[in-house]
Design a protein around this motif. Structure first.
Motif, mmCIF file in Angstrom:
data_model
loop_
_atom_site.group_PDB
_atom_site.id
_atom_site.type_symbol
_atom_site.label_atom_id
_atom_site.label_comp_id
_atom_site.label_asym_id
_atom_site.label_seq_id
_atom_site.Cartn_x
_atom_site.Cartn_y
_atom_site.Cartn_z
ATOM 1 N N GLY A 89 -28.597 8.141 -5.330
ATOM 2 C CA GLY A 89 -29.722 8.142 -4.411
ATOM 3 C C GLY A 89 -29.898 6.805 -3.727
ATOM 4 O O GLY A 89 -30.126 6.731 -2.509
ATOM 5 N N ALA A 90 -29.768 5.728 -4.495
ATOM 6 C CA ALA A 90 -29.952 4.392 -3.930
ATOM 7 C C ALA A 90 -28.828 4.026 -2.975
ATOM 8 O O ALA A 90 -29.068 3.488 -1.882
ATOM 9 C CB ALA A 90 -30.038 3.368 -5.062
ATOM 10 N N VAL A 91 -27.593 4.316 -3.351
ATOM 11 C CA VAL A 91 -26.446 3.952 -2.510
ATOM 12 C C VAL A 91 -26.458 4.751 -1.210
ATOM 13 O O VAL A 91 -26.187 4.211 -0.130
ATOM 14 C CB VAL A 91 -25.128 4.166 -3.274
ATOM 15 N N HIS A 92 -26.763 6.041 -1.292
ATOM 16 C CA HIS A 92 -26.772 6.872 -0.087
ATOM 17 C C HIS A 92 -27.745 6.323 0.950
ATOM 18 O O HIS A 92 -27.416 6.170 2.130
ATOM 19 C CB HIS A 92 -27.139 8.314 -0.441
ATOM 20 N N ASP A 93 -28.950 6.001 0.517
ATOM 21 C CA ASP A 93 -29.969 5.544 1.458
ATOM 22 C C ASP A 93 -29.709 4.133 1.949
ATOM 23 O O ASP A 93 -29.939 3.810 3.121
ATOM 24 C CB ASP A 93 -31.346 5.617 0.805
ATOM 25 N N GLU A 125 -36.441 -1.593 3.112
ATOM 26 C CA GLU A 125 -35.367 -0.601 3.004
ATOM 27 C C GLU A 125 -34.874 -0.473 1.569
ATOM 28 O O GLU A 125 -34.574 0.625 1.095
ATOM 29 C CB GLU A 125 -34.208 -0.980 3.932
ATOM 30 N N ILE A 126 -34.772 -1.594 0.878
ATOM 31 C CA ILE A 126 -34.351 -1.545 -0.528
ATOM 32 C C ILE A 126 -35.382 -0.797 -1.358
ATOM 33 O O ILE A 126 -35.033 0.004 -2.241
ATOM 34 C CB ILE A 126 -34.131 -2.975 -1.069
ATOM 35 N N SER A 127 -36.660 -1.003 -1.073
ATOM 36 C CA SER A 127 -37.718 -0.306 -1.818
ATOM 37 C C SER A 127 -37.674 1.196 -1.573
ATOM 38 O O SER A 127 -37.864 1.991 -2.510
ATOM 39 C CB SER A 127 -39.090 -0.857 -1.420
ATOM 40 N N TRP A 128 -37.417 1.596 -0.325
ATOM 41 C CA TRP A 128 -37.319 3.027 -0.047
ATOM 42 C C TRP A 128 -36.101 3.637 -0.754
ATOM 43 O O TRP A 128 -36.178 4.734 -1.305
ATOM 44 C CB TRP A 128 -37.244 3.287 1.451
ATOM 45 N N SER A 129 -34.975 2.919 -0.743
ATOM 46 C CA SER A 129 -33.795 3.400 -1.464
ATOM 47 C C SER A 129 -34.072 3.488 -2.957
ATOM 48 O O SER A 129 -33.623 4.419 -3.635
ATOM 49 C CB SER A 129 -32.607 2.462 -1.204
ATOM 50 N N LEU A 130 -34.835 2.519 -3.466
ATOM 51 C CA LEU A 130 -35.248 2.544 -4.873
ATOM 52 C C LEU A 130 -36.081 3.783 -5.170
ATOM 53 O O LEU A 130 -35.873 4.461 -6.190
ATOM 54 C CB LEU A 130 -36.025 1.270 -5.171
ATOM 55 N N LEU A 131 -37.009 4.126 -4.281
ATOM 56 C CA LEU A 131 -37.843 5.312 -4.481
ATOM 57 C C LEU A 131 -37.009 6.583 -4.471
ATOM 58 O O LEU A 131 -37.234 7.500 -5.268
ATOM 59 C CB LEU A 131 -38.919 5.380 -3.394
ATOM 60 N N ARG A 132 -36.034 6.634 -3.568
ATOM 61 C CA ARG A 132 -35.192 7.834 -3.505
ATOM 62 C C ARG A 132 -34.360 7.971 -4.771
ATOM 63 O O ARG A 132 -34.253 9.065 -5.338
ATOM 64 C CB ARG A 132 -34.286 7.770 -2.285
ATOM 65 N N GLY A 133 -33.773 6.867 -5.228
ATOM 66 C CA GLY A 133 -33.046 6.907 -6.490
ATOM 67 C C GLY A 133 -33.956 7.281 -7.644
ATOM 68 O O GLY A 133 -33.558 7.997 -8.566
#
Length: 269
Positions: A89-93, A125-133
């Motif tokens: 999830g994190a890598v994709h976003d 952006e890192i925080s949003w990727s964190l949330l998705r992961g």
């Protein structure tokens, strides 16, 4: 001398922290109609769990947990898939979506025309990727609990640990996205992620490797995520867990710093 040049000399790149929440809110608004796409990442690790953990596990039988007691193959594989779902999830976003916004949609150019700075963009952006992961990991952790694959109260820390894993991969993923030149370069991302998923002890213990290969595997970030998850879900928590946490803390620090510097160089020069 241009205005941007004056700003770059007086205000160092990365000193704009405090407004990253606006970037997260924008991502949430953009994805509110695509929630099914966001949560779909939970499905892939479930396929592996049911096909290999439960199906193939019926042939293999029991394995040994980190503390030495026997566990089912499904209970052994599930923590590895939990860490992998946080990673995916994190890598994709942090790679595909960031690259699109950076190179084609020019979203970040518009953001930096506001009071937002490179660090705000990177942290947002890192925080949003964190949330998705974290969403991926939470969904998978709920399935683990429903199937009885969690055997320790330490598992309450599995979700925060999954968020840390996602944070580390999101930071490094965004740093990597700033180095990509075209869509073809995403083959390099897949070339790293897929072998790491297959060989980081997701499906078998590290003892199957020769000593030299074992050392190489122990350097992979997903290996540390998987080992941390296995300790928490089985209850065999030791001092090595702090080492795994420190590994991801270093990923967050280095990846976030590099992503901020690269964004500043690409967008403000």
């Amino acid at each position: 001398m241009t205005t941007h040049g004056l700003v770059l000399r007086i205000v160092p790149v990365g000193s704009y922290a405090g407004r990253a929440r606006a970037v997260v809110e924008r991502s949430a608004l953009v994805n509110r109609r695509n929630w099914l796409l966001v949560v779909s990442g939970v499905v892939e690790p479930l396929f592996y769990l049911f096909a290999l953990g439960i199906g193939f596990g019926g042939i293999i039988g029991n394995l040994t947990a980190p503390d030495g007691h026997p566990i089912s193959y499904a209970a052994y594989v599930a923590p590895g898939l939990l860490a992998a779902s946080a990673m995916n999830g994190a890598v994709h976003d942090s790679t595909f979506n960031v690259f699109m916004k950076l190179k084609y949609a020019r979203v970040y150019d518009a953001m930096l025309a506001t009071p937002l700075g490179p660090m705000d963009v990177a942290l947002g952006e890192i925080s949003w990727s964190l949330l998705r992961g974290g969403i991926y990991a939470a969904g998978f952790l709920a399935v683990m609990g429903a199937l009885g694959l969690i055997t320790s109260p330490w598992a309450l820390l599995a979700l925060p640990a999954a968020l840390l894993v996602a944070f580390g991969f999101a930071s490094v993923g965004m740093a990597a996205a700033t180095l990509l030149r075209s869509w073809q370069d995403f083959d390099l991302i897949l070339l790293v992620v897929m072998p790491m998923f297959l060989f980081s002890t997701t499906f078998f213990p590290i003892t199957v490797y020769p000593a030299a290969i074992r050392v190489a595997v122990e350097c992979l970030p997903l290996y540390h995520g998987i080992e941390l998850m296995r300790q928490l879900t089985s209850g065999a928590v030791g001092w090595s867990a702090l080492g795994h946490v420190a590994y991801f803390a270093a990923m967050v620090a280095v990846g976030g710093w590099f992503a901020t510097r690269r964004l500043g160089k690409l967008l403000l020069t």
